[in-house]
Design a protein around this motif. Structure first.
Motif, PDB file in Angstrom:
ATOM      1  N   ASP A  49     -12.445  17.596  31.540  1.00  0.00           N
ATOM      2  CA  ASP A  49     -12.393  17.683  30.685  1.00  0.00           C
ATOM      3  C   ASP A  49     -14.312  18.103  30.688  1.00  0.00           C
ATOM      4  N   VAL A 304      -0.538  22.043  27.802  1.00  0.00           N
ATOM      5  CA  VAL A 304      -2.390  22.403  28.899  1.00  0.00           C
ATOM      6  C   VAL A 304      -1.827  21.704  29.974  1.00  0.00           C
ATOM      7  N   LYS A 311      -9.863  20.815  28.250  1.00  0.00           N
ATOM      8  CA  LYS A 311      -8.441  20.229  26.983  1.00  0.00           C
ATOM      9  C   LYS A 311      -8.914  20.035  25.655  1.00  0.00           C
TER      10      LYS A 311
END
Length: 394
Positions: A49, A304, A311
């Motif tokens: 992320d 997602v 995210k």
């Protein structure tokens, strides 16, 4: 303000012709095949992320599924408000036109644990279930989406493919039921009337979406579309086949039934609630009917995908749309069932007529008669889709 009738709504397919239905059917069957070896696990396909360093987000959705400014179609008020509040720049793309078609776009990347270039996608229950089953979707952090826990409708909690509400969050929901044009036919109350009434012969359409049409037929036979046997499916399918063979059903469609119903070219159909709300705003003689045997409930879900690199940014957007004020603004435009508690009170300030519409804010009586189609495994999906497509002529 009530939005005008739009030519394409969320449930639209590529076309409604039988030729295209065949193409989509083939895509659907093939999409369910060959997924052995495509399975991923959270440990085996790790996503990084980058939200902390990159204030951006790629969001893929269906056409006409986001509010648009009436005076400037380049503006999307609720999304623009999110960008202004969060500082996250959103690349918003309307590139999901059909669940199976989209599956085909991303299948190879997700099967190989590769990025799709998308951080947030919106797919219908059954396709969300398939992707979750394949391990292609990331889990969400409940701490980052507190509005979801606080405001999701109870009827949407604890669904079989995501019992902890950790993977898929409803964007909008809707109902599949019956619709008729009172200018050309009398009231319709049951599925059996639609399939057998002589005055409707050749003036009826049904949906090419197997789960919605077959769910209604299962209910009309007294069976539960959330928990049925293969024999019960076959009984309902035989009922549909009789209506096809007799000429009662003119054709099977995506949401392109809407202009035909508006013009009176068809008298009645199996329909989606959001389409009918839009049609009824132009012609009050067009009505949506919840059959006496029950209606089908579907949701389109925010997901997602694996290897999405933003995210946490996606979670901020999900949380934004579960604010009742924002949810009401969105629902006023798209006209499907709003999944957010408290939005009805906010809708009163926007459009009291929409706030009172049970197809946007269903009461408990209607929800108690609604069913979500049973989650199918890969074998069942292939079998039932193949049988269905043979009957509808695809």
């Amino acid at each position: 303000m009530r939005s005008p009738l739009r030519p394409l709504t969320r449930r639209g397919l590529l076309t409604g012709t039988l030729g295209s239905a065949a193409m989509l059917a083939t895509a659907g069957v093939l999409a369910g095949c060959g997924t052995k070896g495509a399975q991923q696990t959270e440990a085996g396909c790790v996503s990084e992320d980058l939200s902390g360093a990159e204030k951006k987000l790629a969001f893929s959705n269906w056409p006409q599924y986001m509010d648009v400014d009436e005076d400037d179609e380049s503006k999307r008020p609720t999304l623009d408000a999110f960008v202004a509040k969060s500082g996250i720049q959103v690349t918003y793309t309307e590139d999901i036109n059909d669940n199976n078609e989209f599956f085909g776009k991303v299948q190879n990347q997700l099967a190989a644990c590769q990025g799709t270039g998308r951080d947030l996608i919106v797919l219908t229950d059954w396709m969300a279930a398939r992707m979750i089953r394949l391990g292609w979707i990331q889990k969400l952090d409940p701490a980052k989406i507190p509005n979801v826990a606080a405001n999701m409708l109870p009827s949407l909690l604890d669904r079989s493919f995501d019992p902890e509400n950790r993977i898929s969050i409803p964007w909008q929901s809707g109902l599949a039921g019956l619709a008729y044009n009172g200018s050309v036919t009398k009231e319709i109350r049951t599925v059996d009337e639609l399939l057998t009434r002589p005055d409707l012969k050749g003036k009826v359409t049904a949906l090419s979406e197997m789960r919605d049409t077959m769910g209604l037929l299962l209910q009309s036979n007294g069976h539960d579309p959330a928990n049925f046997t293969a024999a019960q499916f076959d009984d309902a399918l035989n009922k549909l086949k009789k209506a096809v063979d007799s000429g009662q059903i003119r054709r099977f469609t995506g949401n392109d039934y809407a202009p035909d119903l508006a013009k009176g070219d068809i008298a009645a159909c199996i329909a989606w609630s959001g389409d009918v709300i839009q049609l009824a705003s132009e012609n009050e003689k067009i009505r949506f009917v919840s059959p006496e045997s029950g209606v089908m409930l579907f949701s389109d879900n925010m997901l997602v995908p694996n290897k999405a690199t933003h995210k946490a940014n996606a979670e901020q957007l999900i949380n934004h749309y579960y604010d009742p004020v924002v949810a009401a603004q969105l629902a006023a435009y798209v006209n499907y069932i709003c999944p957010v508690k408290g939005a009805q009170a906010e809708m009163e300030k926007i459009d009291p007529e929409l706030a009172a519409n049970p197809l946007i804010f269903p009461d408990e009586a209607m929800l108690s008669r609604s069913k979500v189609f049973m989650t199918l495994d890969e074998k069942q999906e292939r079998e039932y889709e193949s049988k269905y497509q043979q009957v509808i002529g695809a």
